[in-house]
Design a protein around this motif. Structure first.
Motif, mmCIF file in Angstrom:
data_model
loop_
_atom_site.group_PDB
_atom_site.id
_atom_site.type_symbol
_atom_site.label_atom_id
_atom_site.label_comp_id
_atom_site.label_asym_id
_atom_site.label_seq_id
_atom_site.Cartn_x
_atom_site.Cartn_y
_atom_site.Cartn_z
ATOM 1 N N ALA A 47 0.922 -1.299 0.037
ATOM 2 C CA ALA A 47 0.189 -0.254 -0.290
ATOM 3 C C ALA A 47 0.607 1.271 0.059
ATOM 4 C CB ALA A 47 -1.227 -0.093 1.474
ATOM 5 N N LEU A 48 1.907 1.195 0.749
ATOM 6 C CA LEU A 48 3.000 2.233 0.860
ATOM 7 C C LEU A 48 3.472 2.318 -1.099
ATOM 8 C CD1 LEU A 48 5.100 2.498 4.096
ATOM 9 C CD2 LEU A 48 3.295 4.248 3.194
ATOM 10 N N PHE A 49 3.737 1.477 -1.269
ATOM 11 C CA PHE A 49 4.717 1.219 -2.516
ATOM 12 C C PHE A 49 2.874 2.025 -3.541
ATOM 13 C CE2 PHE A 49 4.911 0.072 -6.870
ATOM 14 C CZ PHE A 49 6.217 0.422 -7.295
ATOM 15 N N VAL A 50 2.374 2.301 -3.793
ATOM 16 C CA VAL A 50 0.667 2.608 -4.052
ATOM 17 C C VAL A 50 1.074 4.307 -3.818
ATOM 18 C CG1 VAL A 50 -1.711 2.808 -4.240
ATOM 19 C CG2 VAL A 50 -0.089 0.251 -4.912
ATOM 20 N N LEU A 87 -5.007 8.987 -2.429
ATOM 21 C CA LEU A 87 -3.764 8.950 -1.310
ATOM 22 C C LEU A 87 -4.676 8.630 -0.072
ATOM 23 C CD1 LEU A 87 -1.201 11.097 -1.743
ATOM 24 C CD2 LEU A 87 -1.183 8.434 -1.457
ATOM 25 N N ARG A 88 -6.182 9.574 0.458
ATOM 26 C CA ARG A 88 -6.780 9.497 1.543
ATOM 27 C C ARG A 88 -7.483 8.652 1.659
ATOM 28 N NH1 ARG A 88 -9.123 14.928 0.224
ATOM 29 N NH2 ARG A 88 -7.938 16.806 0.601
ATOM 30 N N LEU A 89 -7.980 7.898 0.290
ATOM 31 C CA LEU A 89 -8.862 6.238 0.375
ATOM 32 C C LEU A 89 -8.015 5.377 0.731
ATOM 33 C CD1 LEU A 89 -11.571 5.178 -0.431
ATOM 34 C CD2 LEU A 89 -10.789 4.673 -2.627
ATOM 35 N N LEU A 90 -6.382 5.772 0.089
ATOM 36 C CA LEU A 90 -5.744 4.357 0.614
ATOM 37 C C LEU A 90 -5.593 4.583 2.230
ATOM 38 C CD1 LEU A 90 -2.984 2.358 -0.033
ATOM 39 C CD2 LEU A 90 -1.799 4.038 -0.592
ATOM 40 N N THR A 94 -6.305 0.972 5.043
ATOM 41 C CA THR A 94 -4.807 0.623 5.498
ATOM 42 C C THR A 94 -5.216 0.457 6.942
ATOM 43 O OG1 THR A 94 -3.582 2.567 4.624
ATOM 44 C CG2 THR A 94 -4.205 0.393 3.130
ATOM 45 N N GLU A 95 -5.886 1.784 7.507
ATOM 46 C CA GLU A 95 -5.714 1.951 8.949
ATOM 47 C C GLU A 95 -6.067 1.085 9.705
ATOM 48 O OE1 GLU A 95 -5.520 4.241 11.617
ATOM 49 O OE2 GLU A 95 -5.413 5.502 9.939
ATOM 50 N N GLY A 96 -4.852 0.605 10.615
ATOM 51 C CA GLY A 96 -4.941 -0.636 11.450
ATOM 52 C C GLY A 96 -3.969 -1.638 11.089
ATOM 53 N N ASN A 97 -4.061 -1.485 9.324
ATOM 54 C CA ASN A 97 -3.273 -2.660 8.899
ATOM 55 C C ASN A 97 -1.563 -2.127 8.875
ATOM 56 O OD1 ASN A 97 -5.132 -5.021 8.779
ATOM 57 N ND2 ASN A 97 -6.084 -3.741 6.697
ATOM 58 N N ARG A 98 -0.942 -0.569 9.153
ATOM 59 C CA ARG A 98 0.155 -0.020 9.299
ATOM 60 C C ARG A 98 0.915 0.037 10.089
ATOM 61 N NH1 ARG A 98 -3.108 4.023 6.516
ATOM 62 N NH2 ARG A 98 -3.120 4.997 8.867
ATOM 63 N N THR A 99 2.394 -0.355 10.621
ATOM 64 C CA THR A 99 3.332 0.352 11.606
ATOM 65 C C THR A 99 3.140 1.499 11.733
ATOM 66 O OG1 THR A 99 4.970 0.699 10.510
ATOM 67 C CG2 THR A 99 4.836 -2.030 11.005
ATOM 68 N N SER A 103 2.550 4.387 9.329
ATOM 69 C CA SER A 103 1.345 5.264 9.033
ATOM 70 C C SER A 103 1.950 6.896 9.154
ATOM 71 C CB SER A 103 1.116 5.043 10.576
ATOM 72 O OG SER A 103 -0.175 3.853 10.779
ATOM 73 N N ARG A 104 3.201 6.866 9.829
ATOM 74 C CA ARG A 104 3.673 7.998 9.911
ATOM 75 C C ARG A 104 4.093 8.672 8.649
ATOM 76 N NH1 ARG A 104 6.950 6.969 14.480
ATOM 77 N NH2 ARG A 104 9.022 6.386 12.956
ATOM 78 N N LEU A 105 4.886 7.917 7.911
ATOM 79 C CA LEU A 105 5.564 8.370 6.104
ATOM 80 C C LEU A 105 4.386 8.142 5.214
ATOM 81 C CD1 LEU A 105 7.639 8.382 4.354
ATOM 82 C CD2 LEU A 105 7.864 5.820 4.475
ATOM 83 N N LEU A 106 3.388 7.773 5.785
ATOM 84 C CA LEU A 106 2.202 8.611 4.742
ATOM 85 C C LEU A 106 0.774 9.347 5.366
ATOM 86 C CD1 LEU A 106 -0.340 7.150 2.089
ATOM 87 C CD2 LEU A 106 -1.412 6.023 4.586
#
Length: 127
Positions: A47-50, A87-90, A94-99, A103-106
């Motif tokens: 997801a971060l790659f996207v 990006l907002r939708l992403l 992905t909320e709750g599935n990121r480290t 999350s901070r990077l996104l």
């Protein structure tokens, strides 16, 4: 800070005319993601790659980076807004599935692109 590194690498690829290799890599990776069953959640790293892909699209459409195909800078606020909305939708999906780091990077990427959009909108209104 990580976003600036990624943006710098994207600009480097575009300036060095390695866009074909870059687009091939993105296409191959996206092809792998699209081959996943539709109910399979994207891994956070994917997801971060996207997210990086969408952020680079927004930067190109804001005129912050040259178009990889033409080498010219263009401003298309509608396309930039579409990338930001995705990006907002992403972020939402992905909320709750990121480290915490992901999350901070996104959040940093989204904030930076949104601020650049506001600046581009203001520049466009003055012109």
């Amino acid at each position: 800070m990580g976003f600036y590194l990624v943006a710098s690498v994207l600009v480097f690829f575009a300036e060095c005319r390695l866009e074909r290799a870059f687009h091939w890599a993105v296409g191959a990776y996206m092809g792998q993601l699209l081959a996943l069953p539709w109910r399979t959640a994207l891994p956070a790293t994917a997801a971060l790659f996207v997210g990086f892909f969408l952020a680079s699209s927004a930067l190109i459409n804001l005129g912050e980076a040259p178009d990889p195909m033409s080498g010219e800078r263009q401003v298309d606020l509608d396309q930039a807004k579409e990338a930001i909305d995705l990006l907002r939708l992403l972020r939402e999906k992905t909320e709750g599935n990121r480290t915490e780091h992901e999350s901070r990077l996104l959040e940093q990427i989204l904030y930076d692109v949104q601020m650049r959009f506001v600046q581009a909108t203001e520049r466009n209104a003055r012109a």
